[in-house]
Design a protein around this motif. Structure first.
Motif, PDB file in Angstrom:
ATOM      1  N   THR A  88     -23.837  92.907  37.636  1.00 16.79           N
ATOM      2  CA  THR A  88     -25.152  93.513  37.866  1.00 16.79           C
ATOM      3  C   THR A  88     -25.518  93.460  39.348  1.00 16.79           C
ATOM      4  O   THR A  88     -25.047  92.595  40.090  1.00 16.79           O
ATOM      5  N   ASP A  89     -26.341  94.379  39.784  1.00 17.51           N
ATOM      6  CA  ASP A  89     -26.820  94.372  41.168  1.00 17.51           C
ATOM      7  C   ASP A  89     -27.583  93.086  41.427  1.00 17.51           C
ATOM      8  O   ASP A  89     -28.495  92.725  40.672  1.00 17.51           O
ATOM      9  N   GLY A  90     -27.197  92.407  42.484  1.00 15.77           N
ATOM     10  CA  GLY A  90     -27.845  91.142  42.810  1.00 15.77           C
ATOM     11  C   GLY A  90     -27.496  90.021  41.865  1.00 15.77           C
ATOM     12  O   GLY A  90     -28.219  89.007  41.813  1.00 15.77           O
ATOM     13  N   GLY A  91     -26.404  90.205  41.110  1.00 16.06           N
ATOM     14  CA  GLY A  91     -25.997  89.170  40.160  1.00 16.06           C
ATOM     15  C   GLY A  91     -25.544  87.895  40.843  1.00 16.06           C
ATOM     16  O   GLY A  91     -25.275  87.882  42.058  1.00 16.06           O
ATOM     17  N   PRO A  92     -25.424  86.795  40.103  1.00 17.05           N
ATOM     18  CA  PRO A  92     -25.053  85.502  40.698  1.00 17.05           C
ATOM     19  C   PRO A  92     -23.599  85.483  41.124  1.00 17.05           C
ATOM     20  O   PRO A  92     -22.786  86.294  40.673  1.00 17.05           O
ATOM     21  N   SER A  93     -23.274  84.535  41.997  1.00 18.83           N
ATOM     22  CA  SER A  93     -21.886  84.395  42.457  1.00 18.83           C
ATOM     23  C   SER A  93     -20.999  83.774  41.386  1.00 18.83           C
ATOM     24  O   SER A  93     -19.779  83.939  41.402  1.00 18.83           O
ATOM     25  N   HIS A  94     -21.585  83.030  40.458  1.00 19.44           N
ATOM     26  CA  HIS A  94     -20.883  82.479  39.297  1.00 19.44           C
ATOM     27  C   HIS A  94     -21.777  82.704  38.080  1.00 19.44           C
ATOM     28  O   HIS A  94     -22.981  82.921  38.218  1.00 19.44           O
ATOM     29  N   ALA A  95     -21.181  82.603  36.900  1.00 18.57           N
ATOM     30  CA  ALA A  95     -21.950  82.924  35.700  1.00 18.57           C
ATOM     31  C   ALA A  95     -22.258  81.727  34.814  1.00 18.57           C
ATOM     32  O   ALA A  95     -23.240  81.749  34.073  1.00 18.57           O
ATOM     33  N   ILE A  96     -21.418  80.689  34.872  1.00 18.52           N
ATOM     34  CA  ILE A  96     -21.571  79.592  33.910  1.00 18.52           C
ATOM     35  C   ILE A  96     -21.150  78.279  34.548  1.00 18.52           C
ATOM     36  O   ILE A  96     -20.308  78.259  35.462  1.00 18.52           O
ATOM     37  N   THR A  97     -21.728  77.187  34.072  1.00 18.98           N
ATOM     38  CA  THR A  97     -21.332  75.877  34.584  1.00 18.98           C
ATOM     39  C   THR A  97     -21.570  74.811  33.528  1.00 18.98           C
ATOM     40  O   THR A  97     -22.371  74.997  32.603  1.00 18.98           O
ATOM     41  N   TRP A  98     -20.850  73.722  33.667  1.00 21.62           N
ATOM     42  CA  TRP A  98     -21.101  72.507  32.874  1.00 21.62           C
ATOM     43  C   TRP A  98     -20.408  71.348  33.576  1.00 21.62           C
ATOM     44  O   TRP A  98     -19.535  71.535  34.434  1.00 21.62           O
ATOM     45  N   ALA A  99     -20.808  70.153  33.241  1.00 20.73           N
ATOM     46  CA  ALA A  99     -20.226  68.956  33.846  1.00 20.73           C
ATOM     47  C   ALA A  99     -18.801  68.747  33.346  1.00 20.73           C
ATOM     48  O   ALA A  99     -18.505  68.984  32.169  1.00 20.73           O
ATOM     49  N   VAL A 100     -17.923  68.308  34.234  1.00 19.83           N
ATOM     50  CA  VAL A 100     -16.570  67.932  33.825  1.00 19.83           C
ATOM     51  C   VAL A 100     -16.687  66.557  33.170  1.00 19.83           C
ATOM     52  O   VAL A 100     -16.675  65.518  33.832  1.00 19.83           O
ATOM     53  N   ASP A 101     -16.813  66.555  31.854  1.00 12.18           N
ATOM     54  CA  ASP A 101     -17.083  65.341  31.101  1.00 12.18           C
ATOM     55  C   ASP A 101     -16.255  65.337  29.822  1.00 12.18           C
ATOM     56  O   ASP A 101     -16.065  66.393  29.193  1.00 12.18           O
ATOM     57  N   GLY A 102     -15.779  64.159  29.429  1.00 13.20           N
ATOM     58  CA  GLY A 102     -14.928  64.050  28.258  1.00 13.20           C
ATOM     59  C   GLY A 102     -15.595  64.478  26.967  1.00 13.20           C
ATOM     60  O   GLY A 102     -14.923  64.881  26.006  1.00 13.20           O
ATOM     61  N   TRP A 103     -16.924  64.392  26.927  1.00 14.05           N
ATOM     62  CA  TRP A 103     -17.661  64.754  25.714  1.00 14.05           C
ATOM     63  C   TRP A 103     -17.414  66.201  25.329  1.00 14.05           C
ATOM     64  O   TRP A 103     -17.277  66.531  24.147  1.00 14.05           O
ATOM     65  N   PHE A 104     -17.327  67.101  26.324  1.00 12.98           N
ATOM     66  CA  PHE A 104     -17.131  68.508  26.013  1.00 12.98           C
ATOM     67  C   PHE A 104     -15.723  68.785  25.472  1.00 12.98           C
ATOM     68  O   PHE A 104     -15.520  69.718  24.697  1.00 12.98           O
ATOM     69  N   PHE A 105     -14.741  67.959  25.881  1.00 13.14           N
ATOM     70  CA  PHE A 105     -13.408  68.077  25.287  1.00 13.14           C
ATOM     71  C   PHE A 105     -13.468  67.719  23.806  1.00 13.14           C
ATOM     72  O   PHE A 105     -12.904  68.412  22.955  1.00 13.14           O
ATOM     73  N   GLN A 106     -14.125  66.599  23.515  1.00  9.22           N
ATOM     74  CA  GLN A 106     -14.266  66.203  22.116  1.00  9.22           C
ATOM     75  C   GLN A 106     -14.925  67.296  21.295  1.00  9.22           C
ATOM     76  O   GLN A 106     -14.514  67.587  20.167  1.00  9.22           O
ATOM     77  N   ASP A 107     -15.967  67.888  21.865  1.00 10.04           N
ATOM     78  CA  ASP A 107     -16.693  68.931  21.143  1.00 10.04           C
ATOM     79  C   ASP A 107     -15.807  70.143  20.884  1.00 10.04           C
ATOM     80  O   ASP A 107     -15.807  70.714  19.788  1.00 10.04           O
ATOM     81  N   ALA A 108     -15.046  70.553  21.902  1.00 10.87           N
ATOM     82  CA  ALA A 108     -14.187  71.726  21.748  1.00 10.87           C
ATOM     83  C   ALA A 108     -13.121  71.490  20.681  1.00 10.87           C
ATOM     84  O   ALA A 108     -12.810  72.386  19.879  1.00 10.87           O
ATOM     85  N   VAL A 109     -12.546  70.292  20.651  1.00 14.46           N
ATOM     86  CA  VAL A 109     -11.547  69.953  19.634  1.00 14.46           C
ATOM     87  C   VAL A 109     -12.201  69.916  18.254  1.00 14.46           C
ATOM     88  O   VAL A 109     -11.649  70.414  17.267  1.00 14.46           O
ATOM     89  N   CYS A 110     -13.392  69.332  18.201  1.00 15.52           N
ATOM     90  CA  CYS A 110     -14.153  69.260  16.953  1.00 15.52           C
ATOM     91  C   CYS A 110     -14.458  70.666  16.426  1.00 15.52           C
ATOM     92  O   CYS A 110     -14.295  70.936  15.228  1.00 15.52           O
TER      93      CYS A 110
END
Length: 458
Positions: A174-196
């Motif tokens: 989009t015009d004037g869109g952000p330089s990145h679209a998504i973020t999250w902390a590099v944390d082990g909890w999100f690995f567990q969640d993705a596997v779950c």
């Protein structure tokens, strides 16, 4: 016994490192309980698990074999608490359900053990017996900047990885869109969640639920699917890596300042995220974390902590501790803790009370976490791993992913290396646990039941 003749119930709680007055609601409940039960005094001490040496200090407390009547245990240390040995040689803690023994009330306080939400009850149970009491329960959520999404022609938040990736690309075009679209902390909890989410297992023996976990797998098909997708988002410039591990605050700021359209974060942060974004003119919607649409959905792993009951207490102290647990988490208590802390209302009664008050209608972002946990299929995979050194496993996952993001490491090779490291940790933990149990069995009996010497946190 206190100096005034009252029966003292000592409690050790985890304090929050940055939230001033975090435990004030619990202290108020303790005072109210004492007023209703004048023979008892609830005495609270605290520790800070998330400080520089907090985890090591806490593990040392467990290994000393002497603890207060109730101990607040972070979910990654659940196996440590189950394995802890008292100075008498037996288990340091006793299962709460066993201590309650089928009673419907204790000191006049109605027993609420059967009212816990299913996911929390399963996580803190073993062989069908509730071992510890779920206290602070959270799960992961996706926060979406609907202002950006509508500008990109997107009206609904994606619910799978493919849709989320497409939405990220659309936002950035989009015009004037952000330089990145998504973020999250590099944390082990999100690995567990993705596997779950993908019904995968982190460890053997039904995720440590049927027997002690002996083998760990950090290079499973499910984990590599997540890591490879994450790597692609980063390579294509969609994912914002702040350059720091476990950068919860940095990723929070990136989203609430309008620098990305999506944020993975804890459900505990629902109100802070919505409030901070609103100040910046951003309309936020909270949703469950997107899952791998190529496989069936299993569920969301939980976070937070639970309250363990010390073994070997006098009957009077044990009943006081058990009665306080029922009072702390009765519908009014659990609802009040949710409102003050952001943790999920952990009982059905508290959820119904909040719903009747119109709380969720006014603040719908607080409804998403209970919905996500309620969608679990109840399998051992969806329940989450019960394993020694889980916090260290998280650290191994974090370092491996940082190498993938920052050094271009091959995910399959790097997470296979991480498996070797984590397996070594688990083998050592299991060996030390077996040795400690054997040593305690041959040691002379000792008096037990005194509170640990834990200083009040500043």
């Amino acid at each position: 016994m206190g100096g005034d003749g009252r029966i003292v119930v000592d409690i050790l709680l985890a304090d929050h490192p940055v939230v001033e007055g975090f435990l004030d609601p619990v202290r108020r409940r303790a005072a109210e309980f004492g007023a209703a039960h004048p023979d008892y005094e609830i005495r609270i001490s605290t520790y800070r698990y998330w400080s520089e040496t907090g985890r090591e200090d806490f593990i040392r407390t467990l290994e000393q074999g002497r603890v207060p009547a109730l101990v607040d245990v972070f979910f990654t240390e659940t196996q440590h608490a189950r394995d802890a040995v008292a100075a008498t040689g037996g288990p340091l803690f006793t299962p709460v359900q066993r201590a309650v023994g089928g009673r419907r009330e204790i000191l006049g306080e109605p027993v609420i053990l059967d009212d816990f939400i299913d996911t929390a009850r399963r996580y803190y149970s073993y062989d069908g017996e509730l071992v510890s009491v779920p206290f602070s329960v959270s799960t992961g959520l996706l926060y979406a900047n609907m202002t950006m999404l509508r500008a990109a022609g997107i009206t609904e938040v994606p619910q799978d990885w493919e849709g989320l990736e497409a939405a990220c690309r659309a936002v950035m075009r989009t015009d004037g869109g952000p330089s990145h679209a998504i973020t999250w902390a590099v944390d082990g909890w999100f690995f567990q969640d993705a596997v779950c989410h993908q019904s995968g297992l982190l460890v053997d023996h039904a995720n440590g639920r049927s027997d002690r976990a002996q083998k760990v797998d950090l290079a499973s098909e499910e984990l590599l699917a997540w890591a490879t997708w994450w790597q692609r988002l980063h390579k294509d410039g969609l994912y914002l890596h702040t350059g720091a591990a476990q950068d919860w605050m940095g990723t929070f700021k990136a989203f609430t300042e309008g620098r990305v359209a999506f944020l993975y974060n804890s459900s505990v942060m629902a109100q802070p995220v919505v409030s901070a974004a609103a100040k910046a003119g951003i309309d936020v919607v909270a949703c469950g974390l997107p899952h791998n649409g190529a496989v069936p959905y299993g569920g969301n792993v939980l976070g937070g902590d639970s309250l363990f009951l010390a073994a070997g207490l006098s009957p009077e102290v044990e009943d006081g501790a058990l009665a306080f647990l029922q009072y702390l988490l009765n519908p009014d208590g659990a609802a009040a803790w949710h409102k003050s802390s952001g943790f999920i209302p952990v009982t059905h009664g508290s959820h119904q009370l909040l719903e009747a008050e119109g709380w969720f209608a006014e603040k719908p972002h607080h409804l998403e976490a209970p919905k996500q946990l309620g969608a679990s299929d109840g399998s051992p995979a969806a329940t989450g791993a019960l394993v020694g050194e889980l916090s260290s496993v998280h650290a191994d996952l974090v370092q491996a992913m940082r190498d993938v993001l920052e050094q271009g490491a091959d995910p399959a090779r790097r997470f296979t290396q991480a498996t070797v490291t984590a397996q070594r940790r688990l083998d050592d933990y299991n060996r030390r646990t077996a040795e400690r149990h054997a040593a305690r069995e041959t040691s002379p009996p000792d008096r037990y039941g005194e509170a640990a010497d834990v200083p009040e946190a500043s």
